[in-house]
Design an enzyme around this catalytic site. Structure first.
Site, PDB file in Angstrom:
ATOM      1  N   ASP A 155       0.673  -1.310  -0.037  1.00  0.00           N
ATOM      2  CA  ASP A 155       0.069  -0.158   0.036  1.00  0.00           C
ATOM      3  C   ASP A 155       1.039   1.001   0.525  1.00  0.00           C
ATOM      4  O   ASP A 155       0.195   1.918  -0.324  1.00  0.00           O
ATOM      5  CB  ASP A 155      -0.818   0.181   1.275  1.00  0.00           C
ATOM      6  CG  ASP A 155      -1.633  -1.090   1.353  1.00  0.00           C
ATOM      7  OD1 ASP A 155      -1.942  -1.695   0.185  1.00  0.00           O
ATOM      8  OD2 ASP A 155      -2.053  -1.871   2.332  1.00  0.00           O
ATOM      9  N   HIS A 183      -5.324  -3.631   5.231  1.00  0.00           N
ATOM     10  CA  HIS A 183      -4.538  -3.679   3.311  1.00  0.00           C
ATOM     11  C   HIS A 183      -6.089  -4.024   3.189  1.00  0.00           C
ATOM     12  O   HIS A 183      -4.822  -5.472   2.349  1.00  0.00           O
ATOM     13  CB  HIS A 183      -3.851  -4.980   4.225  1.00  0.00           C
ATOM     14  CG  HIS A 183      -2.990  -5.727   3.038  1.00  0.00           C
ATOM     15  ND1 HIS A 183      -2.058  -4.630   2.228  1.00  0.00           N
ATOM     16  CD2 HIS A 183      -2.374  -6.851   2.304  1.00  0.00           C
ATOM     17  CE1 HIS A 183      -1.064  -5.092   1.468  1.00  0.00           C
ATOM     18  NE2 HIS A 183      -1.648  -6.562   0.749  1.00  0.00           N
TER      19      HIS A 183
END
Length: 334
Positions: A155, A183
């Site tokens: 990310d 996530h």
């Protein structure tokens, strides 16, 4: 001597991740484990002229864990990308039952033969597989919260790349873009207000940029026409976190990377857990010889837009965490 293990080493993430670890001067021994093809992957990598000695292990028969125990024994760091990949139309949650069971079994083995190892969980859904791992380690009386990490680095890597594109920066790695939360999808909260060096994100591009960071995985699945997911970028992200951790353990100071951790067990984390109402959450983590040396609280300086994103993330994460804990602590349904 540093022994690194990749569990799931023959897969789409595992192979390139193993390659990167084989190239690392920080790794002396690299043990590869998977349910298929690992001896071949190991033999292939062993021909590379870097110092790490490579071995590959595969079960002798279905249900055999002896080879996994040999692979894991006395490991310093175990990276777990094992599991099935996401397919088109499949949410991370759809992967849950299969991947949760795989991770639970692998962490049980690690708890037995490498209780001091740093565990880096890549297998999705990370929001749930890290709580599962924690519960397994607790049950085995070897849980050290400073040594368990959910790898959310992809990310951050995506955020660096996409922000650099908008800001016209030629070197994305020179940017520090904090990404907190979880996530998957809306649990991912990029904090563009805290990018260093600071950049200006035009208002008309903000929402699309947030969405791209949160759902970048879908972009890859679509581009691969259903034949794969984000494997190469995830392998790079997993290696980046592992390398940073190994450098910190070896004594390099000032290394910080966001990671999804058990906050009450990490110095500085209890205060963040109170603010979020969650025990598991990704924030910048200061790495050191003990692993997660300090959780850095950056929640005090977020913008109103980011507060809205955070509220949505907290709601999603609460359910994800509960699902993981329930899976780990209740008998499996037949």
């Amino acid at each position: 001597m540093v022994k690194a293990v990749v569990a799931g080493a023959a897969g789409g993430i595992g192979q390139p991740l193993s390659l990167l670890l084989k190239l690392s001067p920080l790794v002396d021994e690299l043990a590869l484990y998977d349910v298929v093809n690992t001896p071949g992957v190991g033999a292939d990598l062993s021909h590379i002229s870097s110092k790490a000695k490579v071995t590959g292990y595969v079960p002798k028969e279905k249900g055999d864990v002896s080879q996994a125990k040999i692979a894991f024994k006395d490991a310093d760091i175990i990276v777990i990308p094992a599991g099935i990949p996401r397919k088109p139309g499949m949410s991370r949650d759809d992967l849950f039952n299969i991947n949760a069971g795989i991770v639970k079994g692998l962490v049980e083995i690690a708890a037995e033969v490498a209780p001091k190892a740093f565990l880096l969980i890549i297998s999705n859904p990370v929001n749930s597989t890290v709580p599962i791992s924690a519960e397994v380690l607790k049950a085995k009386n070897v849980f050290d919260p400073q040594r368990l990490f959910g790898v959310t680095t992809l990310d951050i890597v995506r955020a660096e790349t996409f922000v650099a594109e908008i800001a016209g920066k030629s070197s994305p790695q020179e940017l520090t873009v904090p990404v907190i939360g979880g996530h998957s999808g809306e649990t991912i909260v990029p904090l563009f207000s805290q990018v260093k060096p600071s950049v200006s994100i035009p208002d008309d591009k903000y929402d699309a940029l947030v969405n791209r960071v949160q759902f970048g995985g879908d972009e890859v699945v679509k581009a691969k026409d259903g034949l794969g997911s984000a494997t190469l970028s995830m392998a790079y992200a997993g290696y980046r976190f592992a390398e940073k951790l190994l450098k910190a353990v070896a004594g390099t100071k000032g290394l910080v990377e966001p990671s999804y951790v058990y906050l009450p067990g990490v110095p500085g984390g209890a205060e963040i857990a109170k603010k979020t109402g969650l025990d598991f959450f990704s924030v910048p983590i200061e790495l050191g010889p003990n692993g997660a040396e300090k959780a850095v609280d950056i929640l005090g300086d977020i913008t109103e837009k980011e507060k809205t994103l955070l509220d949505a993330a907290l709601k999603g994460l609460k359910g994800n965490i509960e699902k993981g804990v329930t899976f780990a602590t209740q008998p499996a349904k037949l």
